[in-house]
Design a protein around this motif. Sequence first.
Motif, mmCIF file in Angstrom:
data_model
loop_
_atom_site.group_PDB
_atom_site.id
_atom_site.type_symbol
_atom_site.label_atom_id
_atom_site.label_comp_id
_atom_site.label_asym_id
_atom_site.label_seq_id
_atom_site.Cartn_x
_atom_site.Cartn_y
_atom_site.Cartn_z
ATOM 1 N N GLU A 7 0.482 -1.016 -0.026
ATOM 2 C CA GLU A 7 0.099 -0.071 -0.119
ATOM 3 C C GLU A 7 1.238 1.248 -0.164
ATOM 4 O O GLU A 7 0.115 2.519 -0.081
ATOM 5 N N THR A 8 2.419 1.104 0.807
ATOM 6 C CA THR A 8 3.338 2.465 0.543
ATOM 7 C C THR A 8 3.748 2.459 -1.060
ATOM 8 O O THR A 8 3.530 1.342 -1.748
ATOM 9 N N SER A 9 4.184 3.845 -1.374
ATOM 10 C CA SER A 9 4.977 3.934 -2.541
ATOM 11 C C SER A 9 6.221 4.007 -1.447
ATOM 12 O O SER A 9 6.889 4.988 -3.342
ATOM 13 N N LEU A 10 6.912 4.174 -0.963
ATOM 14 C CA LEU A 10 8.143 4.522 -0.729
ATOM 15 C C LEU A 10 8.645 3.126 -2.013
ATOM 16 O O LEU A 10 8.291 1.807 -2.050
ATOM 17 N N ASP A 11 9.714 3.815 -2.336
ATOM 18 C CA ASP A 11 10.595 3.280 -3.280
ATOM 19 C C ASP A 11 11.018 1.730 -2.323
ATOM 20 O O ASP A 11 11.715 1.589 -1.779
ATOM 21 N N ALA A 12 10.536 1.022 -3.215
ATOM 22 C CA ALA A 12 10.944 -1.009 -3.087
ATOM 23 C C ALA A 12 12.660 -0.979 -3.042
ATOM 24 O O ALA A 12 12.978 -1.550 -1.872
ATOM 25 N N ALA A 13 13.530 0.070 -3.654
ATOM 26 C CA ALA A 13 14.642 0.059 -2.834
ATOM 27 C C ALA A 13 15.113 0.330 -1.982
ATOM 28 O O ALA A 13 16.124 -0.506 -1.281
ATOM 29 N N ILE A 14 14.203 1.419 -1.305
ATOM 30 C CA ILE A 14 14.328 1.714 -0.104
ATOM 31 C C ILE A 14 14.364 0.969 1.319
ATOM 32 O O ILE A 14 14.513 0.289 2.557
ATOM 33 N N ALA A 15 13.276 0.310 0.540
ATOM 34 C CA ALA A 15 12.164 -0.827 1.737
ATOM 35 C C ALA A 15 13.106 -2.469 2.072
ATOM 36 O O ALA A 15 12.528 -2.199 2.961
ATOM 37 N N LYS A 83 18.047 16.238 6.619
ATOM 38 C CA LYS A 83 18.386 14.829 5.444
ATOM 39 C C LYS A 83 18.033 13.830 6.582
ATOM 40 O O LYS A 83 17.353 14.072 6.995
ATOM 41 N N VAL A 84 18.157 12.958 5.841
ATOM 42 C CA VAL A 84 17.736 11.855 6.294
ATOM 43 C C VAL A 84 18.386 10.119 5.313
ATOM 44 O O VAL A 84 19.045 10.269 4.285
ATOM 45 N N ALA A 85 18.730 10.018 6.506
ATOM 46 C CA ALA A 85 20.296 8.858 6.630
ATOM 47 C C ALA A 85 19.589 7.594 7.922
ATOM 48 O O ALA A 85 19.218 8.052 8.536
ATOM 49 N N LEU A 86 19.727 5.958 6.526
ATOM 50 C CA LEU A 86 19.186 5.492 7.581
ATOM 51 C C LEU A 86 21.057 3.958 8.266
ATOM 52 O O LEU A 86 22.169 4.649 6.899
ATOM 53 N N ASP A 87 20.747 3.767 9.164
ATOM 54 C CA ASP A 87 22.308 3.666 9.845
ATOM 55 C C ASP A 87 23.042 1.919 8.454
ATOM 56 O O ASP A 87 21.855 1.563 7.990
ATOM 57 N N CYS A 88 23.241 1.492 9.852
ATOM 58 C CA CYS A 88 24.694 0.389 8.436
ATOM 59 C C CYS A 88 23.391 -0.763 8.932
ATOM 60 O O CYS A 88 23.468 -1.897 7.352
ATOM 61 N N ASP A 89 22.565 -1.336 9.488
ATOM 62 C CA ASP A 89 22.072 -2.568 9.790
ATOM 63 C C ASP A 89 20.081 -2.449 9.738
ATOM 64 O O ASP A 89 19.640 -3.365 9.879
ATOM 65 N N LEU A 94 18.104 8.745 10.818
ATOM 66 C CA LEU A 94 18.441 10.014 11.449
ATOM 67 C C LEU A 94 17.881 11.063 10.639
ATOM 68 O O LEU A 94 18.561 11.807 9.591
ATOM 69 N N VAL A 95 16.924 11.743 11.722
ATOM 70 C CA VAL A 95 16.753 12.577 9.962
ATOM 71 C C VAL A 95 16.983 14.640 11.010
ATOM 72 O O VAL A 95 16.679 14.022 12.048
ATOM 73 N N THR A 96 17.786 15.142 10.298
ATOM 74 C CA THR A 96 17.962 16.268 10.367
ATOM 75 C C THR A 96 17.012 17.409 9.744
ATOM 76 O O THR A 96 16.241 17.338 8.628
ATOM 77 N N VAL A 97 16.605 17.806 10.690
ATOM 78 C CA VAL A 97 15.620 18.973 10.456
ATOM 79 C C VAL A 97 15.256 20.596 10.986
ATOM 80 O O VAL A 97 16.462 20.636 11.629
ATOM 81 N N GLU A 98 14.900 21.414 10.375
ATOM 82 C CA GLU A 98 14.921 23.063 10.949
ATOM 83 C C GLU A 98 13.838 22.519 11.590
ATOM 84 O O GLU A 98 12.471 22.464 11.303
ATOM 85 N N GLN A 99 14.120 22.962 13.224
ATOM 86 C CA GLN A 99 12.536 22.537 14.118
ATOM 87 C C GLN A 99 12.101 24.645 14.123
ATOM 88 O O GLN A 99 12.723 25.610 14.551
ATOM 89 N N THR B 110 30.309 7.023 12.471
ATOM 90 C CA THR B 110 29.188 6.626 12.853
ATOM 91 C C THR B 110 28.394 5.840 11.517
ATOM 92 O O THR B 110 28.947 5.190 10.302
ATOM 93 N N CYS B 111 27.373 5.013 12.376
ATOM 94 C CA CYS B 111 26.728 4.207 11.922
ATOM 95 C C CYS B 111 25.604 5.168 10.350
ATOM 96 O O CYS B 111 25.510 4.383 9.915
ATOM 97 N N PHE B 112 25.099 5.788 11.397
ATOM 98 C CA PHE B 112 24.591 6.988 9.987
ATOM 99 C C PHE B 112 25.046 7.108 8.349
ATOM 100 O O PHE B 112 25.182 8.191 8.872
ATOM 101 N N SER B 113 25.451 6.538 7.736
ATOM 102 C CA SER B 113 26.611 6.904 6.267
ATOM 103 C C SER B 113 25.838 6.830 5.074
ATOM 104 O O SER B 113 26.011 7.443 4.178
ATOM 105 N N ALA B 114 24.044 6.236 5.498
ATOM 106 C CA ALA B 114 23.575 6.012 4.258
ATOM 107 C C ALA B 114 22.674 7.000 4.283
ATOM 108 O O ALA B 114 21.703 6.719 4.124
ATOM 109 N N GLU B 115 22.918 8.346 2.487
ATOM 110 C CA GLU B 115 21.564 9.250 3.277
ATOM 111 C C GLU B 115 20.992 8.811 2.053
ATOM 112 O O GLU B 115 20.798 8.492 0.784
#
Lengths: 124, 124
Positions: A7-15, A83-89, A94-99, B110-115
């Motif tokens: 049901e989601t449109s998230l890119d399959a490679a990211i999912a 910015k959004v970064a995914l960790d190694c596993d 990690l979501v970087t935002v302007e708050q 850092t573990c968050f290398s994959a943007e």
Amino acid sequence: MPVSDAETSLDAAIAARLKRTTDGLVAAIVQEHGTNEVLMLAWMDAEALHRTLTTGRATYWSRSRQEYWVKGATSGHHQLVRKVALDCDGDALLVTVEQTGAACHTGTHTCFSAELPVSALEAL
Amino acid sequence: MPVSDAETSLDAAIAARLKRTTDGLVAAIVQEHGTNEVLMLAWMDAEALHRTLTTGRATYWSRSRQEYWVKGATSGHHQLVRKVALDCDGDALLVTVEQTGAACHTGTHTCFSAELPVSALEAL
């Protein structure tokens, strides 16, 4: 329940890189752009991540209310995603935002206001 | 299984503030002292938090290995704990550390290398 992968449109490679909990979620650490201050921890499923990446507005899954929420939709305290970064596993983002305004619902800038005593520090 | 509250020496007042998952865990965000860079996400139960606070060495609960691990015990990449803060709803910790060597088992700082691509940024 979060929506299914079909049901989601998230890119399959990211999912495919996400390693989700049994509830279908990954932890999202929210960090302030510029200061690097850690503001809060929230949760995303694939659809919340898709909405975050495509709208630039931080969108989470509420475990208590069992629904999606756009940060700031009721409080006005928006998070513009830089910015959004995914960790190694693949189980944390990690979501970087302007708050805008306070990140915490208690009115403080960050949710991490309660310092715990590190007794080992006394020996340093 | 993590140890029970009866088996841990964590201060009861702190333990009462923790809102744990059904597995007895809270998320621990690890941030570098000085730079504020977010290094990794790990998990703690009450006993791991007790050991972290009293030894000053970051200690986690491994969900995959189902055991405690002191960061750096095998890699030498220790984390000296400078500060620990609990968030507003008690389900996440922010652990500020002095990191020796790489925080990530892949060898990166850092573990968050994959943007991931934030497509909304293109419109800014």
